[in-house]
Design an enzyme around this catalytic site. Structure first.
Site, PDB file in Angstrom:
ATOM      1  N   ASP A  61      73.358   2.978  -5.972  1.00 41.55           N
ATOM      2  CA  ASP A  61      73.131   1.783  -6.816  1.00 41.55           C
ATOM      3  C   ASP A  61      73.316   2.076  -8.300  1.00 41.55           C
ATOM      4  O   ASP A  61      73.956   1.312  -9.022  1.00 41.55           O
ATOM      5  CB  ASP A  61      71.789   1.082  -6.518  1.00 41.55           C
ATOM      6  N   GLY A  77      58.782   5.884   0.021  1.00 36.67           N
ATOM      7  CA  GLY A  77      60.190   5.499  -0.067  1.00 36.67           C
ATOM      8  C   GLY A  77      60.462   4.098   0.446  1.00 36.67           C
ATOM      9  O   GLY A  77      61.595   3.763   0.776  1.00 36.67           O
ATOM     10  N   ASP A 137      66.163  -1.967  -5.148  1.00 32.75           N
ATOM     11  CA  ASP A 137      64.852  -2.325  -4.593  1.00 32.75           C
ATOM     12  C   ASP A 137      64.367  -3.678  -5.109  1.00 32.75           C
ATOM     13  O   ASP A 137      63.885  -4.522  -4.347  1.00 32.75           O
ATOM     14  CB  ASP A 137      63.823  -1.246  -4.943  1.00 32.75           C
ATOM     15  N   TYR A 166      65.096  12.978  -9.277  1.00 30.19           N
ATOM     16  CA  TYR A 166      65.902  11.751  -9.258  1.00 30.19           C
ATOM     17  C   TYR A 166      66.693  11.630 -10.558  1.00 30.19           C
ATOM     18  O   TYR A 166      67.907  11.430 -10.556  1.00 30.19           O
ATOM     19  CB  TYR A 166      64.965  10.552  -9.078  1.00 30.19           C
TER      20      TYR A 166
HETATM   21  C1  GLA Z   1      64.987   4.749  -5.154  1.00 30.47           C
HETATM   22  C2  GLA Z   1      65.456   3.882  -6.317  1.00 30.47           C
HETATM   23  C3  GLA Z   1      66.682   3.034  -5.935  1.00 30.47           C
HETATM   24  C4  GLA Z   1      67.764   3.887  -5.285  1.00 30.47           C
HETATM   25  C5  GLA Z   1      67.186   4.788  -4.193  1.00 30.47           C
HETATM   26  C6  GLA Z   1      68.185   5.748  -3.638  1.00 30.47           C
HETATM   27  O1  GLA Z   1      64.508   3.921  -4.134  1.00 30.47           O
HETATM   28  O2  GLA Z   1      64.424   3.028  -6.719  1.00 30.47           O
HETATM   29  O3  GLA Z   1      67.166   2.371  -7.067  1.00 30.47           O
HETATM   30  O4  GLA Z   1      68.459   4.635  -6.238  1.00 30.47           O
HETATM   31  O5  GLA Z   1      66.070   5.534  -4.662  1.00 30.47           O
HETATM   32  O6  GLA Z   1      69.175   5.077  -2.970  1.00 30.47           O
END
Ligand code: GLA
Length: 365
Positions: A18, A104, A152, A201
């Site tokens: 994303d 997650g 998300d 991240y």
């Molecule tokens: C987290 C982030 C999302 C995305 C995912 C990995 O959930 O909030 O924006 O980057 O990780 O796909």
């Protein structure tokens, strides 16, 4: 008093794409966060969290800064809405969430979106849903300090029951793809919270940006990894570190997998969909290095059960959950076998959630 609900999400495929302007395919979950809101006469925000048993009070006219706890999510949303030029009124918010935290499944996006819907409504503002998704992400980027993408928050607002949402994270155009009714979406929680997640991240994001910077020297049209083909990556590989090369390879192949998965779903070819989930997991494990021993084990155990089309880690990684696409008639067998084997090996009792794709945020009347 008015009440708003916003769901968590599970991502079927398209991980760490994303924020590279790529493609994702999440569904909104039945797990939600609720925000009850009533107006106050001044510019005070009183926020009560039922989950944490705490209350925080801030004045919207003050220079607000993060406290490093749960309140940063709702306060950050208020700050970003105001920064965008809208004026909020004071309010009392009562927040209650049932999305498991740190697993997650986007408990944070659910809090942000529920808060945003509540504050916008109580202040009589008109803000378009795409803009609201952006402001919620912004709250997490700027106020909380996690450089997340828009998946998300977007699916928490736009998700629909029985459908997966195929989103182009650059244009924010999307398609809702019907999910067959003879399958179950089963989430397995490794019960290992994604610790270290936000620094690792942000590091992954920086590595993607380093890749773009290098490739753009040869391919001036490239502004994100979304614009790069696998052939181009191979062609201009020299000068990229081994790690950055693998990070780019994951993102580029994952984008292609999402589009192929959408085709497979439209043809009801669940086997093909499942194979793409398996390669997604491998790529996240080996190239992007965001899986964990527990996630790998959970996926391996699932892949051995009859009736499982596909299994992979879901969300940011480093712990959290797997998502499994399972034929309806093998649902029970799946739950029993995977949960007991996982517990035998790790001594951790996993939680298993059989999910349905739910509707996005709404007011509860
Ligand atoms: C987290 C982030 C999302 C995305 C995912 C990995 O959930 O909030 O924006 O980057 O990780 O796909």
């Amino acid at each position: 008093m008015r009440t708003f609900r916003a769901p968590g999400r599970v991502n079927l495929i398209g991980e760490h794409t994303d924020y590279n302007d790529g493609f994702v395919m999440p569904v909104a979950l039945g797990f939600s966060t609720w925000a009850k809101v009533s107006p106050l006469e001044n510019r005070t925000l009183q926020i009560h969290s039922e989950n944490f048993g705490e209350e925080v009070e801030v004045n919207l006219d003050d220079q607000l800064s993060p406290r490093g706890d749960w309140s940063d999510y709702p306060v950050g949303v208020a700050v970003e809405i105001e920064k965008a030029g809208h004026r909020l009124r004071g309010a009392r918010l009562e927040i209650r969430g049932e999305v498991p935290i740190g697993s997650g499944l986007s408990s944070s996006a659910a809090v942000e979106v529920a808060t945003a819907c509540a504050l916008v409504a109580i202040s009589d503002l008109q803000i378009d849903k795409r803009e609201l998704a952006r402001l919620c992400r912004q709250a997490e980027n700027e106020f909380v300090g996690a450089r997340v993408g828009i998946m998300d928050q977007f699916v928490s607002l736009f998700g629909e029951a029985q459908k997966a949402l195929l989103l182009d994270c650059r244009s924010l155009e999307f398609r809702l793809l019907p999910l067959p009714d003879n399958i179950r979406l089963i989430i397995c929680n490794t019960m290992v919270k994604h610790a270290l997640a936000s620094s690792a991240y942000n590091e992954r994001r920086a590595q993607c940006e380093a890749g773009v910077k290098h490739l753009a020297q040869f391919l001036p049209r490239v502004t994100a990894l979304r614009d790069v083909s696998i052939e181009e990556l191979e062609q201009y590989r020299a000068g990229l570190s081994e790690v950055v090369y693998r990070r780019c390879r994951h993102v580029i192949t994952e984008n292609a997998r999402v589009l192929n998965a959408a085709d497979a779903l439209e043809r009801s070819d669940l086997r093909a969909f499942g194979r793409l989930m398996a390669s997604s997991h491998q790529s996240l494990r080996d190239d992007y290095e965001v899986s964990s021993d527990e996630l790998d084990l959970m996926v391996e155990l699932a892949q051995k059960v009859e009736g499982v089309y596909g299994a992979r880690m879901t969300g940011g990684g480093f712990g959290g959950c797997t998502i499994n696409l399972v034929a309806e008639e093998h649902d029970e067998e799946f739950q029993q076998t995977v949960a007991s084997e996982y517990e035998r090996v790790t001594k951790l009792k996993p939680e298993v959630y059989v999910c349905t794709a739910a509707n996005g945020a709404e007011e509860i009347r």
